[in-house]
Motif scaffolding. Structure first.
Motif, PDB file in Angstrom:
ATOM      1  N   LYS A 118       3.691 -11.210  -7.861  1.00  0.00           N
ATOM      2  CA  LYS A 118       3.374 -12.010  -9.046  1.00  0.00           C
ATOM      3  C   LYS A 118       4.283 -11.629 -10.203  1.00  0.00           C
ATOM      4  O   LYS A 118       4.663 -12.478 -11.028  1.00  0.00           O
ATOM      5  CB  LYS A 118       1.906 -11.820  -9.427  1.00  0.00           C
ATOM      6  CG  LYS A 118       1.426 -12.723 -10.545  1.00  0.00           C
ATOM      7  CD  LYS A 118      -0.063 -12.540 -10.787  1.00  0.00           C
ATOM      8  CE  LYS A 118      -0.549 -13.490 -11.880  1.00  0.00           C
ATOM      9  NZ  LYS A 118      -1.999 -13.342 -12.120  1.00  0.00           N
ATOM     10  N   TYR A 119       4.634 -10.349 -10.298  1.00  0.00           N
ATOM     11  CA  TYR A 119       5.510  -9.892 -11.376  1.00  0.00           C
ATOM     12  C   TYR A 119       6.889 -10.542 -11.246  1.00  0.00           C
ATOM     13  O   TYR A 119       7.464 -11.026 -12.227  1.00  0.00           O
ATOM     14  CB  TYR A 119       5.638  -8.373 -11.340  1.00  0.00           C
ATOM     15  CG  TYR A 119       6.552  -7.826 -12.411  1.00  0.00           C
ATOM     16  CD1 TYR A 119       6.062  -7.551 -13.683  1.00  0.00           C
ATOM     17  CD2 TYR A 119       7.900  -7.587 -12.156  1.00  0.00           C
ATOM     18  CE1 TYR A 119       6.894  -7.053 -14.677  1.00  0.00           C
ATOM     19  CE2 TYR A 119       8.743  -7.091 -13.148  1.00  0.00           C
ATOM     20  CZ  TYR A 119       8.228  -6.824 -14.399  1.00  0.00           C
ATOM     21  OH  TYR A 119       9.064  -6.344 -15.383  1.00  0.00           O
ATOM     22  N   ASP A 121       7.553 -13.262  -9.680  1.00  0.00           N
ATOM     23  CA  ASP A 121       7.433 -14.703  -9.837  1.00  0.00           C
ATOM     24  C   ASP A 121       7.700 -15.140 -11.269  1.00  0.00           C
ATOM     25  O   ASP A 121       8.181 -16.252 -11.513  1.00  0.00           O
ATOM     26  CB  ASP A 121       6.024 -15.176  -9.427  1.00  0.00           C
ATOM     27  CG  ASP A 121       5.781 -15.013  -7.934  1.00  0.00           C
ATOM     28  OD1 ASP A 121       6.766 -14.883  -7.182  1.00  0.00           O
ATOM     29  OD2 ASP A 121       4.604 -15.011  -7.524  1.00  0.00           O
ATOM     30  N   SER A 122       7.359 -14.271 -12.224  1.00  0.00           N
ATOM     31  CA  SER A 122       7.470 -14.637 -13.635  1.00  0.00           C
ATOM     32  C   SER A 122       8.549 -13.848 -14.377  1.00  0.00           C
ATOM     33  O   SER A 122       8.623 -13.881 -15.604  1.00  0.00           O
ATOM     34  CB  SER A 122       6.123 -14.413 -14.342  1.00  0.00           C
ATOM     35  OG  SER A 122       5.695 -13.081 -14.202  1.00  0.00           O
ATOM     36  N   SER A 123       9.388 -13.099 -13.643  1.00  0.00           N
ATOM     37  CA  SER A 123      10.417 -12.274 -14.280  1.00  0.00           C
ATOM     38  C   SER A 123      11.805 -12.720 -13.846  1.00  0.00           C
ATOM     39  O   SER A 123      12.005 -13.135 -12.703  1.00  0.00           O
ATOM     40  CB  SER A 123      10.219 -10.794 -13.931  1.00  0.00           C
ATOM     41  OG  SER A 123       8.968 -10.328 -14.368  1.00  0.00           O
ATOM     42  N   SER A 124      12.749 -12.624 -14.762  1.00  0.00           N
ATOM     43  CA  SER A 124      14.137 -12.968 -14.469  1.00  0.00           C
ATOM     44  C   SER A 124      14.828 -11.809 -13.757  1.00  0.00           C
ATOM     45  O   SER A 124      14.783 -10.671 -14.228  1.00  0.00           O
ATOM     46  CB  SER A 124      14.887 -13.303 -15.767  1.00  0.00           C
ATOM     47  OG  SER A 124      16.270 -13.348 -15.545  1.00  0.00           O
ATOM     48  N   SER A 209      21.195 -12.966 -17.231  1.00  0.00           N
ATOM     49  CA  SER A 209      20.264 -13.780 -16.463  1.00  0.00           C
ATOM     50  C   SER A 209      20.868 -15.138 -16.133  1.00  0.00           C
ATOM     51  O   SER A 209      20.785 -15.620 -15.002  1.00  0.00           O
ATOM     52  CB  SER A 209      18.960 -13.949 -17.249  1.00  0.00           C
ATOM     53  OG  SER A 209      18.045 -14.737 -16.526  1.00  0.00           O
ATOM     54  N   THR A 330       4.487  -1.133 -17.269  1.00  0.00           N
ATOM     55  CA  THR A 330       3.851  -2.349 -16.765  1.00  0.00           C
ATOM     56  C   THR A 330       2.900  -2.012 -15.618  1.00  0.00           C
ATOM     57  O   THR A 330       3.274  -1.356 -14.649  1.00  0.00           O
ATOM     58  CB  THR A 330       4.917  -3.359 -16.267  1.00  0.00           C
ATOM     59  OG1 THR A 330       5.772  -3.700 -17.360  1.00  0.00           O
ATOM     60  CG2 THR A 330       4.244  -4.623 -15.729  1.00  0.00           C
ATOM     61  N   SER A 332       1.488  -3.452 -12.777  1.00  0.00           N
ATOM     62  CA  SER A 332       1.565  -4.607 -11.881  1.00  0.00           C
ATOM     63  C   SER A 332       1.734  -4.161 -10.435  1.00  0.00           C
ATOM     64  O   SER A 332       2.452  -4.778  -9.662  1.00  0.00           O
ATOM     65  CB  SER A 332       2.735  -5.511 -12.296  1.00  0.00           C
ATOM     66  OG  SER A 332       2.755  -6.696 -11.524  1.00  0.00           O
ATOM     67  N   TYR A 358      -2.531 -18.248  -7.446  1.00  0.00           N
ATOM     68  CA  TYR A 358      -1.402 -17.552  -8.044  1.00  0.00           C
ATOM     69  C   TYR A 358      -1.549 -17.453  -9.555  1.00  0.00           C
ATOM     70  O   TYR A 358      -1.103 -16.499 -10.181  1.00  0.00           O
ATOM     71  CB  TYR A 358      -0.086 -18.259  -7.689  1.00  0.00           C
ATOM     72  CG  TYR A 358       0.272 -18.163  -6.223  1.00  0.00           C
ATOM     73  CD1 TYR A 358       0.849 -17.013  -5.703  1.00  0.00           C
ATOM     74  CD2 TYR A 358       0.020 -19.231  -5.359  1.00  0.00           C
ATOM     75  CE1 TYR A 358       1.175 -16.914  -4.355  1.00  0.00           C
ATOM     76  CE2 TYR A 358       0.341 -19.149  -4.012  1.00  0.00           C
ATOM     77  CZ  TYR A 358       0.919 -17.988  -3.513  1.00  0.00           C
ATOM     78  OH  TYR A 358       1.229 -17.902  -2.175  1.00  0.00           O
ATOM     79  N   LEU A 359      -2.163 -18.491 -10.138  1.00  0.00           N
ATOM     80  CA  LEU A 359      -2.426 -18.506 -11.569  1.00  0.00           C
ATOM     81  C   LEU A 359      -3.924 -18.524 -11.800  1.00  0.00           C
ATOM     82  O   LEU A 359      -4.698 -19.013 -10.971  1.00  0.00           O
ATOM     83  CB  LEU A 359      -1.794 -19.750 -12.218  1.00  0.00           C
ATOM     84  CG  LEU A 359      -0.269 -19.893 -12.079  1.00  0.00           C
ATOM     85  CD1 LEU A 359       0.190 -21.219 -12.673  1.00  0.00           C
ATOM     86  CD2 LEU A 359       0.449 -18.728 -12.770  1.00  0.00           C
ATOM     87  N   TYR A 399      -0.239 -10.106  -2.699  1.00  0.00           N
ATOM     88  CA  TYR A 399      -1.129 -10.519  -3.785  1.00  0.00           C
ATOM     89  C   TYR A 399      -2.544 -10.065  -3.443  1.00  0.00           C
ATOM     90  O   TYR A 399      -2.872  -9.866  -2.274  1.00  0.00           O
ATOM     91  CB  TYR A 399      -1.118 -12.038  -3.962  1.00  0.00           C
ATOM     92  CG  TYR A 399       0.243 -12.627  -4.266  1.00  0.00           C
ATOM     93  CD1 TYR A 399       0.646 -12.852  -5.574  1.00  0.00           C
ATOM     94  CD2 TYR A 399       1.122 -12.981  -3.235  1.00  0.00           C
ATOM     95  CE1 TYR A 399       1.889 -13.398  -5.854  1.00  0.00           C
ATOM     96  CE2 TYR A 399       2.365 -13.524  -3.502  1.00  0.00           C
ATOM     97  CZ  TYR A 399       2.740 -13.727  -4.820  1.00  0.00           C
ATOM     98  OH  TYR A 399       3.976 -14.270  -5.090  1.00  0.00           O
TER      99      TYR A 399
END
Length: 591
Positions: A118-119, A121-124, A209, A330, A332, A358-359, A399
């Motif tokens: 999940k980390y 998924d939302s990180s560049s 990025s 963090t 996570s 996931y959300l 997850y």
């Protein structure tokens, strides 16, 4: 002003620095050695002008050759000591910085390896690479070019000020009168540069990025002729990066001339005061005092200029450290509180009323329940987004489920040690990832317990030895980054061999036969039959013809299992599965 702005506007974060100093504990001898070298440097730096003054007022004025020789030799000794101290200071300060970089980077990489999916998924990825590479160099500069240099310069200033007071306190106070002005300018400069460097690091991350994503997706860029659009985007991002750096150049352009002017004024006041004393016969000052005070004033003011410059380095390092520690802090990680291991995992899998999203508030699986007996081959089919791959992610504990339970051999997977659980499950994905390494290392993943002989024997068993042997260098062939030197079918075969060599109790094939040529598909089908034999297998497939032999087929739609049975049973039911099969069969007939 927001809390974030306040924090980033601090001239110096002592709490963050204390945390960073903890990484120097294994190297305390070097740390104190560098500090001692800094003390020596301050002493040698001040001795030089004192000796020069003595030469002018003593040896030259008195025309004493012996005294001149002795003072000259003393000056040479001081200069040699200064050179040796500077050499030791520079080398070991840099050495300490590199050791700290190494240890922080190891901690950061270990932390990132344990993050939940999940980390990521939302990180560049580009930002994370910046943290692990560029930001680390900035942290190292805290020790090599920042902290110790500042300490050394401050010591020089205090010693120089003390010597000035000892030689001529009136002249010293004339010089000291200018200190508040340059110190105030330095303070303003430091605060301005803190904001500027925070912006610089942010723009560096954005630039990294952007470049990383476009290079990774270069095929899409060229296929859809987006070169001009992406070039324009890059121009704007690069311009923002340039402007962020130009702000630091602007602040430097203002501060350093101001510092030079103040230093020049100090020298002028020294000459004026001493000259006035001699011209008006108010008091007779020795000319050596002029030389000594001019040199000491340079030692007093030059560190202020350098401290401002080094403080920039220190601040950039602190900004980088703040970003790195933010990742280290963090939370996570998948909880790995399990303690169970087993010599033999039979491979029974049970999902019991599993719910997951996931959300938050967006559920993907709605109470999924099914069982796979040891040695069974179960296929999961359904439209894209039905939740098939999600089941695999949850089985591997990438997850955490919202509710329900997932059992292996009747034991909740949370009770197993995470490394043990994943070691017993092998997954062959549709998008195979290969490292820039040899085929042998990509198969064994550098495990010493897997010798090349085992790999070759396994390759022969599943029918891929000939293909590998035909490559230049055979098993030593380097597939380059992401396996670009191989076709998609060849990469799939390598992934099958990797799974087979690991000897798992549970095998998962996730769309493993999609997007490959007919010949590769035949090899993959042969490999599938071999590696699924005698072990629990879960096959996710869009092509229904590849799963006819499955012991059980689970049909999913919108996060629920809507049908269960064998291929023949599901065709007889005439439901969702039969519609999928007929639609696919007709499409293949038309093709």
């Amino acid at each position: 002003m927001s809390q974030k702005v306040k924090e980033e506007g601090k001239a110096f974060d002592f709490g963050l620095f204390r945390r960073l100093l903890k990484y120097t504990r294994p190297y305390l001898i070097t740390f104190y050695g560098v500090a001692f070298a800094a003390i020596l440097l301050s002493g040698f730096a001040v001795l030089t002008p004192v000796i020069v003054g003595k030469i002018v007022d003593g040896a030259i004025k008195m025309k004493d050759g012996g005294l001149l020789l002795g003072l000259t030799l003393a000056l040479i000794g001081v200069l040699l000591g200064q050179v040796l101290s500077q050499l030791s200071f520079n080398y070991y300060a840099n050495w300490l910085g590199e050791m700290v970089i190494k240890d922080v980077r190891i901690d950061l990489f270990k932390k990132m390896l344990g993050f939940k999916m999940k980390y990521f998924d939302s990180s560049s990825i580009g930002v994370l690479v910046t943290r692990a590479v560029a930001d680390m160099q900035r942290i190292g500069e805290i020790f090599s070019q920042g902290f110790f240099v500042i300490i050394s310069d401050l010591l020089k200033m205090f010693v120089a000020a003390g010597v000035m007071l000892w030689i001529n306190w009136k002249l010293a106070f004339i010089v000291f009168g200018l200190l508040p002005l340059i110190m105030y300018a330095t303070r303003l400069f430091q605060r301005a540069m803190k904001f500027a460097f925070t912006d610089v690091r942010g723009q560096v991350s954005n630039l990294n990025s952007f470049v990383q994503e476009r290079i990774s997706g270069i095929k899409i860029v060229q296929l859809f002729t987006r070169e001009k659009i992406e070039s324009e985007k890059f121009r704007k991002i690069n311009e923002m990066h340039q402007n962020a750096w130009l702000r630091t150049v602007w602040y430097n352009s203002i501060f350093f001339p101001v510092a030079e002017i103040v230093s020049s004024i100090a020298i002028g006041l020294i000459v004026w005061y001493v000259g006035l004393q001699n011209v008006e016969s108010i008091g007779k000052e020795e000319f050596g005092t002029i030389f000594t005070f001019i040199m000491l004033s340079d030692i007093l003011f030059r560190p202020l200029r350098q401290i401002a410059d080094k403080f920039n380095t220190l601040q950039m390092g602190m900004v980088a450290a703040n970003r790195v520690f933010r990742i280290l802090d963090t939370d996570s990680q998948i909880e790995d509180n399990g303690t169970l291991t087993a010599k033999d995992v039979k491979g029974k899998i049970e999902f019991s009323e599993v719910r997951f999203g996931y959300l938050q508030d967006e559920e993907v699986l709605h109470g999924v329940s099914f069982a796979v007996e040891p040695g069974q081959t179960v296929a999961i089919v359904g439209a894209t987004g039905a939740g098939k791959s999600t089941i695999i992610n949850l089985l591997n504990r990438f997850y955490e489920i919202n509710s329900g339970a997932i059992l292996v051999d009747g034991i909740d997977i949370k009770e197993y040690k995470l490394s043990f659980l994943r070691d017993k499950i092998a997954v062959v994905l549709q998008d195979v990832f290969l490292f820039a390494d040899t085929i042998a290392n990509n198969i064994s993943l550098n495990k010493e317990a897997v010798p090349i002989e085992n790999i070759e024997n396994a390759a022969k068993e599943i029918g891929v030895h000939y293909f590998i042997s035909s490559l230049p260098g055979g098993y030593r062939y380097n597939v380059k980054e992401r396996g670009t030197m191989l076709s998609s079918g060849q990469r799939q075969l390598i992934a099958f061999l990797r799974a087979y060599v690991s000897n798992p109790s549970i095998l998962v094939l996730d769309e493993a036969t999609s997007s490959v040529d007919t010949y590769s598909e035949q090899l993959i089908q042969r490999a599938t039959d071999k590696i699924t034999q005698g072990r629990t297998s879960i096959i996710i497939a869009h092509r229904l013809a590849t799963i006819k032999k499955a012991d059980k087929i689970l049909v999913m739609d919108a996060g629920e299992i809507i049908e269960t049975g064998t291929h023949k049973e599901l065709l007889k039911k005439g439901g969702y599965y039969r519609d999928l099969y007929e639609a696919q069969f007709l499409a293949e007939e038309v093709a």
